[in-house]
Write a protein that holds these residues in place. Structure first.
Motif, mmCIF file in Angstrom:
data_model
loop_
_atom_site.group_PDB
_atom_site.id
_atom_site.type_symbol
_atom_site.label_atom_id
_atom_site.label_comp_id
_atom_site.label_asym_id
_atom_site.label_seq_id
_atom_site.Cartn_x
_atom_site.Cartn_y
_atom_site.Cartn_z
ATOM 1 N N ALA A 88 -3.348 -9.700 -30.828
ATOM 2 C CA ALA A 88 -4.384 -9.259 -29.897
ATOM 3 C C ALA A 88 -5.740 -9.220 -30.582
ATOM 4 O O ALA A 88 -6.769 -9.561 -29.975
ATOM 5 C CB ALA A 88 -4.033 -7.885 -29.337
ATOM 6 N N TYR A 89 -5.761 -8.839 -31.855
ATOM 7 C CA TYR A 89 -7.007 -8.845 -32.614
ATOM 8 C C TYR A 89 -7.529 -10.264 -32.799
ATOM 9 O O TYR A 89 -8.727 -10.536 -32.640
ATOM 10 C CB TYR A 89 -6.782 -8.172 -33.968
ATOM 11 N N GLU A 90 -6.633 -11.187 -33.119
ATOM 12 C CA GLU A 90 -7.040 -12.587 -33.328
ATOM 13 C C GLU A 90 -7.654 -13.190 -32.068
ATOM 14 O O GLU A 90 -8.549 -14.038 -32.143
ATOM 15 C CB GLU A 90 -5.826 -13.422 -33.766
ATOM 16 N N LEU A 91 -7.201 -12.725 -30.901
ATOM 17 C CA LEU A 91 -7.696 -13.243 -29.636
ATOM 18 C C LEU A 91 -8.951 -12.527 -29.154
ATOM 19 O O LEU A 91 -9.541 -12.922 -28.140
ATOM 20 C CB LEU A 91 -6.603 -13.118 -28.566
ATOM 21 N N GLY A 92 -9.352 -11.462 -29.844
ATOM 22 C CA GLY A 92 -10.542 -10.725 -29.450
ATOM 23 C C GLY A 92 -10.293 -9.657 -28.401
ATOM 24 O O GLY A 92 -11.253 -9.078 -27.878
ATOM 25 N N MET A 93 -9.026 -9.371 -28.070
ATOM 26 C CA MET A 93 -8.734 -8.332 -27.090
ATOM 27 C C MET A 93 -8.817 -6.940 -27.726
ATOM 28 O O MET A 93 -9.043 -5.947 -27.031
ATOM 29 C CB MET A 93 -7.349 -8.551 -26.478
ATOM 30 N N VAL A 94 -8.641 -6.878 -29.031
ATOM 31 C CA VAL A 94 -8.653 -5.628 -29.784
ATOM 32 C C VAL A 94 -9.756 -5.707 -30.829
ATOM 33 O O VAL A 94 -9.959 -6.759 -31.454
ATOM 34 C CB VAL A 94 -7.271 -5.404 -30.438
ATOM 35 N N ASN A 95 -10.474 -4.597 -31.021
ATOM 36 C CA ASN A 95 -11.573 -4.585 -31.990
ATOM 37 C C ASN A 95 -11.116 -4.384 -33.420
ATOM 38 O O ASN A 95 -11.638 -5.013 -34.342
ATOM 39 C CB ASN A 95 -12.570 -3.479 -31.631
ATOM 40 N N ARG A 96 -10.147 -3.481 -33.613
ATOM 41 C CA ARG A 96 -9.684 -3.173 -34.964
ATOM 42 C C ARG A 96 -8.197 -2.867 -34.942
ATOM 43 O O ARG A 96 -7.694 -2.304 -33.977
ATOM 44 C CB ARG A 96 -10.446 -1.969 -35.538
ATOM 45 N N VAL B 119 -10.021 -10.956 -20.757
ATOM 46 C CA VAL B 119 -9.763 -10.325 -22.050
ATOM 47 C C VAL B 119 -9.020 -11.242 -23.009
ATOM 48 O O VAL B 119 -8.860 -10.913 -24.179
ATOM 49 C CB VAL B 119 -8.981 -8.994 -21.889
ATOM 50 N N MET B 120 -8.583 -12.405 -22.529
ATOM 51 C CA MET B 120 -7.928 -13.395 -23.379
ATOM 52 C C MET B 120 -8.155 -14.775 -22.763
ATOM 53 O O MET B 120 -8.462 -14.881 -21.571
ATOM 54 C CB MET B 120 -6.434 -13.081 -23.537
ATOM 55 N N PRO B 121 -8.026 -15.844 -23.537
ATOM 56 C CA PRO B 121 -8.207 -17.183 -22.972
ATOM 57 C C PRO B 121 -7.195 -17.453 -21.856
ATOM 58 O O PRO B 121 -6.064 -16.955 -21.897
ATOM 59 C CB PRO B 121 -7.977 -18.100 -24.175
ATOM 60 N N PRO B 122 -7.564 -18.258 -20.857
ATOM 61 C CA PRO B 122 -6.679 -18.477 -19.705
ATOM 62 C C PRO B 122 -5.285 -18.978 -20.053
ATOM 63 O O PRO B 122 -4.300 -18.518 -19.476
ATOM 64 C CB PRO B 122 -7.450 -19.499 -18.868
ATOM 65 N N ARG B 123 -5.164 -19.915 -20.994
ATOM 66 C CA ARG B 123 -3.818 -20.407 -21.334
ATOM 67 C C ARG B 123 -2.982 -19.330 -22.011
ATOM 68 O O ARG B 123 -1.769 -19.260 -21.815
ATOM 69 C CB ARG B 123 -3.920 -21.658 -22.215
ATOM 70 N N ILE B 124 -3.631 -18.506 -22.804
ATOM 71 C CA ILE B 124 -2.912 -17.386 -23.418
ATOM 72 C C ILE B 124 -2.507 -16.382 -22.332
ATOM 73 O O ILE B 124 -1.396 -15.833 -22.355
ATOM 74 C CB ILE B 124 -3.772 -16.704 -24.491
#
Length: 283
Positions: A194-202, A173-178
């Motif tokens: 979380a939105y910037e990382l793509g874990m959250v849609n809106r 749900v997030m990049p490995p280093r994050i």
């Protein structure tokens, strides 16, 4: 209901094609005891079986979505037996040590979350305030996450000497280093990050969260049921081909190694951490 509580720990409501499942322990930041876990299971089954339901929304009553697993409220019931639904492990309540912990968590944490992820209808998490540890697991099994601008996400269990929650989806749900930073520090991740990382849609204003989540759910509900179910299966299978399913199994073993180590070297399997100490540490 659960011991010491007079209201249902989970509420279920349907309006048109959208079913809303609401965790209802706001006085304890919707901490998940076993009664809540099994009530959630019944609610998801109810939504799956109702042909009128096209989309499910998972929400939390009050200021917070969920502060995680119940590690000390008056309704904590980890020692009690429940009718097992997610697997064939034996009853944990009359066992001791690692045997008890492994049996229980295979059922109510890893097993339940895996099964809920496969609900053949889209599920949208509607998240406000705290989405911490076990709360993350509930949000992550959902297909979409709509977060209020006051929402934050955290997995602070490394403070217990434990490598993340039982449903270890972090590197997916997030990049490995994050993910490593998220776990190493235990810091809160705000909704915008979380939105910037793509874990959250809106990310939406707090006072618009319910309405905006429902708008999205109703829009998705316009699609054919079978098309939604097959699309969900397709994406889930792609995640599993990327290692999610086997990754969950392998880290679940490390999780229980940590519990066993704590039980031998510290005060208890949580490394001596309780609600007060976790709050003092910033969780």
């Amino acid at each position: 209901m659960t011991a010491g509580e007079e209201t249902p720990v989970v509420r279920y409501a349907r309006k048109g094609p959208v079913a809303t499942v609401t965790m209802n322990r706001p006085d304890y930041r919707n901490a998940q005891n076993s009664a809540m876990t099994y009530a959630l299971d019944r609610a998801f089954y109810r939504a799956a079986e109702d042909d009128e339901v096209k989309v499910v929304v998972l929400a939390g009553e009050g200021r917070h979505f969920s502060a995680g697993h119940d590690i000390g409220s008056p309704g904590r019931d980890a020692h009690l037996p429940f009718d097992r639904k997610a697997g064939l492990w034996w009853d944990h309540s009359d066992k001791t040590g690692a045997e008890s912990r492994y049996a229980r968590e295979s059922e109510v944490y890893l097993g339940m979350c895996r099964r809920w992820r496969e609900l053949p209808k889209p599920v949208i998490a509607s998240v406000q305030g705290a989405c911490v540890a076990g709360g993350l697991m509930l949000a992550w099994i959902c297909d979409l996450i709509v977060a209020a601008d006051d929402a934050f996400f955290a997995d602070p269990v490394v403070r217990m000497g434990i490598p993340g929650v039982e449903y270890f989806a972090h590197p997916w749900v997030m990049p490995p280093r994050i993910a490593k930073e998220f776990l190493y520090t235990g810091d809160r991740m705000p909704a915008r990050r979380a939105y910037e990382l793509g874990m959250v849609n809106r990310v939406v204003p707090r006072d618009e969260l319910a309405d905006r989540t429902r708008e999205l759910a109703e829009h998705i509900a316009e699609m054919p049921r079978m098309g939604l179910a097959l699309t969900k299966r397709a994406v889930n299978q792609a995640e599993d081909l990327q290692g999610l399913h086997t990754g969950l199994d392998s880290v679940f073993g490390l999780h229980h190694l940590a519990h066993a180590h704590n039980a031998e070297t510290a005060r208890d399997s949580l490394g001596g951490m309780d609600i007060k100490k976790m709050k003092e540490a910033g969780s």
